[in-house]
Design an enzyme around this catalytic site. Structure first.
Site, PDB file in Angstrom:
ATOM      1  N   GLU A 115     -79.635 -17.646  -8.138  1.00 15.76           N
ATOM      2  CA  GLU A 115     -79.922 -17.424 -10.085  1.00 15.76           C
ATOM      3  C   GLU A 115     -80.361 -18.906 -10.334  1.00 15.76           C
ATOM      4  O   GLU A 115     -80.790 -19.524  -9.182  1.00 15.76           O
ATOM      5  CB  GLU A 115     -78.034 -17.855 -10.208  1.00 15.76           C
ATOM      6  N   GLU A 182     -77.467 -11.994 -17.644  1.00 11.99           N
ATOM      7  CA  GLU A 182     -76.039 -12.170 -18.242  1.00 11.99           C
ATOM      8  C   GLU A 182     -76.184 -12.908 -18.461  1.00 11.99           C
ATOM      9  O   GLU A 182     -76.351 -14.552 -18.439  1.00 11.99           O
ATOM     10  CB  GLU A 182     -75.664 -12.840 -16.761  1.00 11.99           C
TER      11      GLU A 182
HETATM   12  O1  KIV Z   1     -71.712 -11.765  -8.191  1.00  9.34           O
HETATM   13  C1  KIV Z   1     -72.473 -11.108  -8.349  1.00  9.34           C
HETATM   14  O2  KIV Z   1     -70.944  -9.807  -8.746  1.00  9.34           O
HETATM   15  C2  KIV Z   1     -72.501 -10.783  -9.788  1.00  9.34           C
HETATM   16  C3  KIV Z   1     -73.119  -9.531 -10.592  1.00  9.34           C
HETATM   17  C4  KIV Z   1     -71.749 -10.028 -11.984  1.00  9.34           C
HETATM   18  C5  KIV Z   1     -75.090  -9.834 -11.462  1.00  9.34           C
HETATM   19  O3  KIV Z   1     -73.983 -11.635  -9.596  1.00  9.34           O
END
Ligand code: KIV
Length: 258
Positions: A115, A182
């Site tokens: 991220e 997201e």
């Molecule tokens: O952890 C996850 O499932 C994600 C998705 C929501 C994109 O990062």
């Protein structure tokens, strides 16, 4: 089912040609289901912390737990690209990011996701230099939820919009093969999709992305506590499952005591 195995290149080549369907997989049977449905990208997401392991948020997920679930998904040998999340605090420095990414690859991941944009650029460059395919993740970053005090939509003001565009460009230049967006406002998500050469994969970010991703248990209506508005399951499979279990348990034939 197509015999072609997906690669970061085949995913990238879908931009402008074919929408990308991506879903999370946490174990062997779920990976088999997604493979049977022809899903081209399987994410072993750290969302497993909430929907499988019962943690309150993703910051509790350990690298060892991710490795365990990646191994289970990889054993299904799906045609879709197995991508794994680097969990919270496992990519603080470039050296740590590479070490953590290598562990996920050794467990069976074909790509990793982390991220952030420019804030983790040295880590992304180090992962790419180690030859590991990388998927970006911008917008609402669940691993920051404690710091930010909740899950907030991104792109609502000009400063956030500019930051998102700059981060998206930086990810493309660093060699990411795609970007998860997201909870980005649909207008900004569409702008990013037009700006970058790599595919955008949206979640709660409107229809104008190159693909969509969901937490599979949200799509199926089996997530334990909460299903986000953007998931819109056709039906709550959870209710049907409870019905099956109840009917079975109420119709047991036991020994007849006379
Ligand atoms: O952890 C996850 O499932 C994600 C998705 C929501 C994109 O990062």
């Amino acid at each position: 089912m197509s015999e072609t195995r997906e690669t970061p290149q085949t995913i990238q080549q879908r931009k402008g040609r074919e929408p990308i369907a991506a879903l999370t997989a946490y174990d062997f049977p779920m990976a088999k289901l997604l493979d049977a449905a022809g899903v081209p990208l399987l994410l072993v997401g750290d969302s497993l912390g909430m929907v499988v392991l019962g943690y309150p948020d993703t910051t509790h997920v350990a690298l060892e737990e991710m490795e365990h679930h990646v191994r289970a998904v990889a054993r299904a040998r799906p045609h879709g690209l197995v991508t794994a999340d680097l969990p919270f605090e496992t990519y603080e420095t470039p050296a740590q990011a590479v070490e953590s990414a290598k562990r996920l690859v050794a467990a069976g991941a074909e790509a990793v996701k982390a991220e952030g944009g420019r804030a983790i650029l040295p880590q992304i460059e180090a992962i790419r230099a180690a030859g590991i395919p990388f998927l970006g993740h911008l917008g609402m970053l669940p691993q920051n939820m404690l710091e930010e005090g909740g899950y907030r939509i991104k792109g609502r003001d000009e400063a956030q919009r500019e930051a998102l565009l700059a981060d998206a460009l930086a990810l493309g230049q660093a060699g990411a093969f795609g970007i998860v967006l997201e909870l980005v406002t649909p207008i900004v998500a569409a702008e990013i999709t037009h700006l970058v050469e790599i595919p955008t994969i949206g979640i709660g970010s409107g229809k104008n992305c190159d693909g969509q991703i969901l937490v599979t248990t949200d799509l199926l209506g089996t997530s334990p506590d909460f299903i986000p508005k953007h998931a819109k399951p056709d039906e709550l499979l959870r209710d049907r499952m409870i019905g099956i279990i109840r009917r079975w348990s109420e119709n047991l034939i036991g020994p007849i005591n006379e």
